[in-house]
Design an enzyme around this catalytic site. Structure first.
Site, short mmCIF file in Angstrom:
data_model
loop_
_atom_site.label_atom_id
_atom_site.label_comp_id
_atom_site.label_asym_id
_atom_site.label_seq_id
_atom_site.Cartn_x
_atom_site.Cartn_y
_atom_site.Cartn_z
N CYS A 1 3.02 -3.20 4.05
CA CYS A 1 2.16 -2.07 4.43
C CYS A 1 2.91 -1.31 5.52
O CYS A 1 4.12 -1.49 5.66
CB CYS A 1 0.76 -2.53 4.86
SG CYS A 1 0.70 -3.62 6.29
N HIS B 1 10.73 -23.93 9.16
CA HIS B 1 9.71 -24.64 9.94
C HIS B 1 8.28 -24.44 9.44
O HIS B 1 7.42 -25.28 9.69
CB HIS B 1 9.77 -24.21 11.41
CG HIS B 1 10.94 -24.80 12.15
ND1 HIS B 1 11.05 -24.78 13.51
CD2 HIS B 1 12.05 -25.44 11.69
CE1 HIS B 1 12.19 -25.37 13.88
NE2 HIS B 1 12.81 -25.77 12.79
N THR C 1 2.80 -1.28 9.02
CA THR C 1 3.32 -2.15 10.09
C THR C 1 3.54 -3.58 9.62
O THR C 1 4.21 -4.35 10.30
CB THR C 1 2.30 -2.22 11.24
OG1 THR C 1 1.06 -2.71 10.70
CG2 THR C 1 2.09 -0.87 11.89
N HIS D 1 7.54 -30.84 10.47
CA HIS D 1 6.94 -29.55 10.13
C HIS D 1 5.90 -29.68 9.02
O HIS D 1 4.93 -28.93 8.98
CB HIS D 1 8.03 -28.55 9.74
CG HIS D 1 9.07 -28.39 10.82
ND1 HIS D 1 8.77 -27.87 12.05
CD2 HIS D 1 10.37 -28.74 10.84
CE1 HIS D 1 9.86 -27.89 12.81
NE2 HIS D 1 10.84 -28.42 12.10
N ASP E 1 0.87 -1.18 0.00
CA ASP E 1 0.00 0.00 0.00
C ASP E 1 0.91 1.24 0.00
O ASP E 1 2.13 1.12 -0.15
CB ASP E 1 -1.01 -0.03 1.17
CG ASP E 1 -0.37 0.19 2.53
OD1 ASP E 1 0.87 0.32 2.61
OD2 ASP E 1 -1.11 0.22 3.53
C1 RB5 Z 1 -1.94 2.77 6.47
O1 RB5 Z 1 -1.98 3.99 7.12
C2 RB5 Z 1 -1.69 1.65 7.48
O2 RB5 Z 1 -2.79 1.48 8.30
C3 RB5 Z 1 -1.39 0.35 6.74
O3 RB5 Z 1 -0.29 0.54 5.92
C4 RB5 Z 1 -1.03 -0.84 7.59
O4 RB5 Z 1 -0.02 -0.52 8.52
C5 RB5 Z 1 -2.13 -1.58 8.19
O5 RB5 Z 1 -1.94 -2.59 8.88
#
Ligand code: RB5
Length: 150
Positions: A65, A98, A67, A133, A8
Site C-alpha cells: 500500500c 527470526h 506506506t 525462535h 491498493d
Molecule cells: C491510500 O491513500 C493510503 O492510505 C494507503 O495506501 C496506505 O498507505 C494505508 O496505510
C-alpha cells in the site's frame, strides 16, 4: 514457491514491477490486484491475498500500500499470518531468520523499485532459523488463544 501479491492503488506501480520480476525469476505468482490507479480500500485487496495463504493456495505473500502500514495492521490480524513491513533488505532477512514471516509488506510511496526488488530477494531466499525462535512464534499464538479463550 507460489507467491500471492496484492496491493491498493498506492502500491499498483510497485506491484507490477515486483510481479514481473518474480515471474522472470521463475516464481509462480498469483496477482490478486488491484490493477489500476483507481482508489480502492487496502483491506479488500489484503484479504484477497491473505485468504490464498490461509487456504494453502500460496506459500508466501507480498502486500503493498502507500506506506505499508495499513496492509501490515490488516494482515497481522489473522492468526497464522506473520507480516513484516520492511524498508531495507536486512529487515527482510531477519524477518525470515527470526520471525518466519510469511508475508512481506512494502510501502509503494516509501521506496524505489530497485530497493524493493532487493528486499523481495532477501525475503524469498532466507531460511527460518527455528530453535528458540520457533518457541517465540508459538508463544504468539498461545498468548493470543489464551486471551481469546480458544
Ligand atoms: C491510500 O491513500 C493510503 O492510505 C494507503 O495506501 C496506505 O498507505 C494505508 O496505510
Amino acid at each position: 514457491m507460489k507467491i500471492v501479491i496484492g496491493c491498493d492503488h498506492a502500491g499498483f506501480f510497485l506491484k507490477e514491477k515486483i510481479r514481473d520480476f518474480l515471474q522472470s525469476e521463475g516464481y509462480e505468482v498469483i496477482d490478486v490486484g488491484t490493477n489500476s490507479l483507481v482508489s480502492v480500500d487496502y483491506p479488500e485487496f489484503g484479504f484477497k491475498a491473505i485468504e490464498r495463504i490461509l487456504n494453502k493456495e500460496a506459500d508466501r505473500g507480498i502486500l503493498i500500500c502507500g506506506t505499508g502500514i495499513g496492509m501490515s495492521i490488516f494482515a497481522n490480524r489473522f492468526p497464522g499470518i506473520r507480516a513484516a513491513l520492511c524498508h531495507e533488505p536486512f529487515s527482510a532477512q531477519m524477518a525470515r531468520r527470526h520471525n518466519d514471516a510469511n508475508v512481506l509488506v512494502l510501502g509503494g510511496r516509501m521506496i524505489g523499485d530497485g530497493l524493493a526488488i532487493e528486499i523481495v530477494k532477501a525475503f524469498l531466499t532466507t531460511e527460518f532459523e527455528g530453535g528458540r525462535h520457533e518457541r517465540r512464534i508459538k508463544l504468539i499464538d498461545d498468548l493470543f488463544n489464551k486471551f481469546f479463550n480458544r
